[in-house]
Design a protein around this motif. Sequence first.
Motif, short mmCIF file in Angstrom:
data_model
loop_
_atom_site.label_atom_id
_atom_site.label_comp_id
_atom_site.label_asym_id
_atom_site.label_seq_id
_atom_site.Cartn_x
_atom_site.Cartn_y
_atom_site.Cartn_z
N ILE A 14 89.32 87.97 71.98
CA ILE A 14 88.82 87.93 73.36
C ILE A 14 88.66 89.33 73.92
O ILE A 14 87.66 89.64 74.57
CB ILE A 14 89.75 87.05 74.24
CG1 ILE A 14 89.59 85.59 73.84
CG2 ILE A 14 89.47 87.26 75.72
CD1 ILE A 14 90.62 84.66 74.42
N ARG A 15 89.60 90.23 73.66
CA ARG A 15 89.49 91.62 74.15
C ARG A 15 88.27 92.32 73.53
O ARG A 15 87.56 93.06 74.22
CB ARG A 15 90.77 92.39 73.88
CG ARG A 15 91.89 92.00 74.86
CD ARG A 15 93.08 92.93 74.80
NE ARG A 15 93.75 92.96 73.51
CZ ARG A 15 94.60 92.03 73.07
NH1 ARG A 15 94.86 90.99 73.81
NH2 ARG A 15 95.17 92.15 71.90
N LEU A 17 85.52 90.84 72.45
CA LEU A 17 84.34 90.24 73.08
C LEU A 17 84.15 90.74 74.51
O LEU A 17 83.02 90.99 74.94
CB LEU A 17 84.44 88.71 73.05
CG LEU A 17 84.38 88.08 71.66
CD1 LEU A 17 84.64 86.58 71.75
CD2 LEU A 17 83.07 88.37 70.97
N GLU A 18 85.25 90.92 75.23
CA GLU A 18 85.16 91.48 76.59
C GLU A 18 84.55 92.88 76.55
O GLU A 18 83.67 93.20 77.36
CB GLU A 18 86.54 91.55 77.23
CG GLU A 18 87.10 90.22 77.65
CD GLU A 18 88.55 90.30 78.10
OE1 GLU A 18 88.99 89.38 78.80
OE2 GLU A 18 89.27 91.27 77.75
N TRP A 19 85.02 93.70 75.61
CA TRP A 19 84.49 95.06 75.50
C TRP A 19 83.02 95.05 75.11
O TRP A 19 82.22 95.81 75.66
CB TRP A 19 85.31 95.89 74.51
CG TRP A 19 86.43 96.59 75.19
CD1 TRP A 19 87.77 96.36 75.05
CD2 TRP A 19 86.33 97.65 76.15
NE1 TRP A 19 88.50 97.19 75.86
CE2 TRP A 19 87.64 98.00 76.54
CE3 TRP A 19 85.27 98.33 76.72
CZ2 TRP A 19 87.90 98.99 77.47
CZ3 TRP A 19 85.53 99.32 77.65
CH2 TRP A 19 86.82 99.65 78.01
N GLN A 20 82.65 94.22 74.16
CA GLN A 20 81.24 94.17 73.75
C GLN A 20 80.36 93.75 74.93
O GLN A 20 79.29 94.32 75.13
CB GLN A 20 81.06 93.22 72.57
CG GLN A 20 81.59 93.80 71.29
CD GLN A 20 81.33 92.91 70.11
OE1 GLN A 20 82.25 92.37 69.53
NE2 GLN A 20 80.08 92.76 69.74
N ASN A 21 80.82 92.79 75.70
CA ASN A 21 80.06 92.35 76.87
C ASN A 21 79.97 93.48 77.90
O ASN A 21 78.90 93.72 78.47
CB ASN A 21 80.71 91.11 77.48
CG ASN A 21 79.89 90.56 78.61
OD1 ASN A 21 78.70 90.30 78.45
ND2 ASN A 21 80.51 90.39 79.76
N HIS A 22 81.07 94.18 78.13
CA HIS A 22 81.05 95.28 79.09
C HIS A 22 80.10 96.39 78.64
O HIS A 22 79.30 96.90 79.44
CB HIS A 22 82.46 95.85 79.30
CG HIS A 22 82.47 96.98 80.26
ND1 HIS A 22 82.35 96.80 81.62
CD2 HIS A 22 82.53 98.32 80.06
CE1 HIS A 22 82.34 97.98 82.22
NE2 HIS A 22 82.47 98.92 81.30
N ARG A 61 90.46 103.51 80.48
CA ARG A 61 90.91 102.49 79.54
C ARG A 61 91.28 103.11 78.19
O ARG A 61 92.11 102.57 77.46
CB ARG A 61 89.87 101.40 79.31
CG ARG A 61 89.25 100.78 80.50
CD ARG A 61 90.06 100.08 81.57
NE ARG A 61 91.43 99.70 81.38
CZ ARG A 61 92.38 99.85 82.31
NH1 ARG A 61 92.09 100.40 83.46
NH2 ARG A 61 93.60 99.46 82.10
N THR A 69 90.63 98.63 72.05
CA THR A 69 91.62 97.56 72.18
C THR A 69 93.02 98.01 71.75
O THR A 69 93.87 97.20 71.42
CB THR A 69 91.21 96.33 71.35
OG1 THR A 69 91.10 96.70 69.98
CG2 THR A 69 89.90 95.74 71.84
#
Length: 126
Positions: A14-15, A17-22, A61, A69
Amino acid sequence: MCGAACAQDEGRLIRVLEWQNHIASALHKSFSPLFDSRIDAATKALLIEQLGKKYKWVDSRLEGQACLTGNTFTVADVYLFVITGWAPRVGVDLFALAHVQAFPGRIAQRDSIKAALEAEGLAKVG
């Protein structure tokens, strides 16, 4: 059932995927207009300023960790590596962002990245 191990892996996924989306929605999308030679100087300056703010958050981050991550290299790190490589080509100055500035050099030392750059004819000679 795999219990806690699966939950941990799911959390990592999930982390990533969150980064890829961001990266796709905040950074990649913001770079795109900068490659258009038809935009005027004022618009370009505004876009660069906005992109700088987005990178400032990424910089915060990256503090204290080698990768997005944590210390585990993922596909999201590759995506950020590629997108960040565009910055000098379109006039985005990331000099003040120490963690972002160090990130590409660190990622570029990985054998897989070296091999990919060489295969694409992008490896620096010398």
